[in-house]
Design an enzyme around this catalytic site. Structure first.
Site: not given
Length: 720
Positions: A29-30, A218-219, A249, A595
């Site tokens: 995503k980044t 973002d997020e 998430q 993770r």
């Protein structure tokens, strides 16, 4: 544009208008946000100054800014990025420093951090009349924060529903009156006042809309109502809002995040596009299969299925220990087998207290580890003391900072004297420093009190005069020398003063680094610290296994992950009573699992010390939901304690199960009720005929039953 997969390319080059990029864990995503900014600048010719990118941590903002600069530096011929990239709070602070006077505030306000808020609230609670309900400072501040994040405030027209609410309303007023007197804001105020500015002042709203013609968030799943409103108000008119997030998430509802913001994006923004990123670059196929199998049980999601082209990988393991102590020992032995790989391993847990047994097992073996979530550097007493002096120099109306440092080091102004000055400050509606300054002419004070007060005022005035235009490190050194703070540490803490002095020295190093990298003085330094977050401080020691909560692990990744305590009452947590709360716990488990890059192990214990009593435990329902994706390390049957009857099983063919045997009910036990259906025991109280069990049913209903008088029956088997 660097190499992107097809979905990433479509997202990064999406045309103007509202776009939601559903980016699963590890899908890049980044990279998409960075490439979106680069594409806007290089291909669309957008002026970098017209781009606003909002994130949630300074670390994420710094990473994004650095990557964009690396991509466009050659074309723009600069090492600085003209786009505004930072957190919501930092952006709000940036705007309010320039516009807050429109709202009736002074521009030299201070931002109170959590410690300052707690200090203020403790004082307000201490001064409450005895007739009021006793509340904890954190509970009141959480209540105030929830109101603000939802852009609300107590309805003064409606009567309070409880005595606690009546007390909370009074504290709301007193808290905000105290902030006003101190010329201070808290973190939530930054967002609330920015929303108010954009709503009430059309010229200010148009100014920032014209400046920022492309908004990126973002997020997005972590936004609260105030942050959603900021994005909406800035976007109205041009509609160029590009958000990246993952509803699977969303794990921060307890601090205000509203999952509906991402679920309702298509409804809130007309003609919105939704693009899914599902190709995972982080984890192996077995890890993704297990995570997908778990999260698909949630109903409140837009839906995506992660996959990878990297075949193979070890199966996800599930180990059941006889006790929590055995669980910790086994996990540490497995970490030890990793050798040098221990530095790329993490042990995750739902609650901070779960780390104790793992820490003890690691210490017994002399193994290196770091616990994320201990006392943060900038929260240590000696740092808070020095920051108190610095903040009072910048903002003489900061009463909380004055209260902190007035007796550090001791200077003859005790509690009784301060109560006298506090009373004067309330009567005159003045900052405490001004009251102390006026004490020179107050003949009701004895000479010793006057001399002590004036000595402190002269100290602050002299420091303020000398530190104008000084580098931050020189200011701190001057404070240390003038107050003899190092000597104070040595005299007040003979045992650990060396460690505390080392902390002071490290703080000076941070000041030196700021002086060398930033433009600005002590006010800007304090502003940066006020926006600091725990996630920005993570710096894992080489070779150390990392211990942290599932919440703290968000945004991180490790080669090897051990997720411990997969038991009913832990994950999902016992406080998750509604179906929505259970879904968030399921998302939290999903985040923890994703993770892991190469190896993932889940563990549970058959018994655990809880509240001083050893309890039998049941596997988490999440283990059953993952089902066949798990490889059990040990397939021994879960034995009941000696002398205890076996649990009744539901016979085949749908026949009613046997009655509940004496003593068989425990946390996590699956049960059936003829009216409410299947459920799980959350906890029990009492014993014998007075045994009561709280049950959460699959329907979402939660109820308490007297076991001896209810038609509850124990069942076994996979959740339907």
């Amino acid at each position: 544009m660097i190499e992107l997969n097809e979905a990433q390319r479509i997202a990064a080059t999406s045309p103007d208008g509202p776009t939601l990029v559903l980016a699963g864990a590890g899908t890049g995503k980044t990279r998409v946000i960075v490439e979106r900014i680069v594409w806007l600048i290089e291909e669309r010719g957008v002026d970098p100054r017209n781009i606003l990118a909002l994130t949630f941590t300074n670390r994420a903002a710094n990473e994004m800014r650095t990557r964009v600069i690396a991509r466009v530096m050659g074309r723009l011929g600069t090492e600085r990025l003209a786009s505004w990239v930072g957190t919501f709070h930092a952006f709000a602070l940036y705007v309010l420093r320039r516009e807050i006077e429109r709202l009736g505030y002074g521009s030299s306000f201070t931002v109170f951090d959590e410690a300052d808020q707690l200090s203020l609230m403790r004082r307000l609670l201490r001064d409450l009349p005895p007739s009021h309900v006793k509340l904890t400072p954190r509970d009141v501040l959480s209540w105030i924060s929830r109101q603000k994040q939802d852009l609300g405030e107590p309805d003064s027209a409606a009567p309070p529903q409880t005595d606690a609410e009546e007390t909370a309303r009074l504290l709301w007023r007193q808290y905000h009156d105290a902030l006003r007197r101190a010329s201070a804001l808290d973190f939530d105020d930054l967002l609330v006042l920015l929303v108010r500015l954009l709503r009430e002042h059309e010229d200010a709203r148009d100014k920032y809309r014209r400046r920022y013609k492309h908004i990126l968030v973002d997020e997005y799943q972590d936004t609260n109502r105030a942050q959603y409103e900021i994005a909406r108000l800035l976007t109205d008119g041009h509609g160029n809002i590009f958000v990246v997030g993952d509803e699977d998430q969303s794990i921060y509802s307890w601090r205000g995040a509203n999952i509906q913001n991402i679920l309702d994006f298509e409804r809130d923004f007309e003609n919105a596009r939704v693009i899914r990123l599902e190709q995972n670059y982080r984890s192996t196929a077995p890890i993704l299969s297990a995570a997908n199998e778990l999260v698909k049980n949630n109903r409140r999601r837009l839906g995506k299925t992660l996959y990878t082209y990297h075949k193979g990988g070890e199966p996800v393991r599930f180990y059941v220990a006889g006790s929590a102590e055995e669980e910790a020992e086994w996990v540490v032995e497995e970490v030890k087998k990793l050798g040098d790989g221990a530095g790329h391993a993490a042990v995750l847990y739902r609650a901070n207290w779960q780390s104790r047994l793992v820490e003890e097992a690691l210490r017994r073996r002399g193994m290196n580890y770091i616990v994320v979530g201990g006392v943060r550097f900038y929260s240590r007493k000696e740092i808070k003391d020095l920051l108190g002096y610095m903040r009072l120099l910048v903002n003489p109306a900061d009463d909380e900072s004055l209260r902190r440092i007035i007796a550090v080091p001791p200077r003859g102004i005790g509690g009784v004297t301060m109560e006298r000055f506090e009373e004067y400050a309330r009567e005159r509606n003045q900052p405490l420093l001004e009251v102390l300054r006026d004490s020179e002419h107050d003949q009701t004070l004895n000479p010793r009190m006057r001399d002590a007060a004036l000595a402190f005022v002269h100290l602050i005035d002299d420091l303020a005069y000398q530190t104008k235009r000084m580098p931050v490190r020189d200011i701190v050194n001057l404070i240390l020398d003038t107050t003899k703070y190092r000597e104070y540490l040595q005299q007040s803490d003979e045992k650990d003063f060396r460690t505390r002095l080392e902390t002071v020295d490290e703080f000076l190093s941070a000041c030196t680094q700021f002086d060398g990298q930033q433009s600005g003085g002590v006010a800007e330094f304090l502003q940066d610290l006020a926006l600091y977050s725990e996630a920005d401080e993570l710096n894992v020691r080489e070779g150390a296994v990392t211990l942290l909560t599932c919440h703290s692990a968000k945004g991180l990744e490790f080669d090897t992950v051990f997720l411990i305590g997969l038991e009913e009452g832990l994950l999902p947590h016992v406080t998750a009573e509604s179906e929505r709360e259970v879904e968030e716990e399921r998302r939290l488990c999903y985040v923890a699992m994703t993770r892991a890059r190469r190896k993932l192990t889940l563990t549970a214990a058959q018994s655990r010390m809880m509240h001083g009593t050893r309890e039998d435990r049941a596997d988490s329902r999440f283990v059953r939901e993952i089902g066949g994706q798990l490889e059990r390390v040990r397939k021994e049957p879960r034995e009941t304690p000696a002398g205890r009857p076996s649990l009744a099983k539901r016979p085949a063919g749908g026949q009613p199960p046997e009655a509940v045997p004496e003593g068989a009910m425990k946390t996590g036990t699956p049960v059936h009720h003829p009216k409410f259906g299947r459920g799980y025991v959350m906890y029990t109280t009492g014993s014998g005929d007075k045994l009561r069990a709280k049950i959460r049913f699959d329907s979402g209903r939660v109820a308490m039953f007297m076991v001896s008088q209810s038609p509850l029956q124990i069942i076994e088997g996979k959740k339907k």
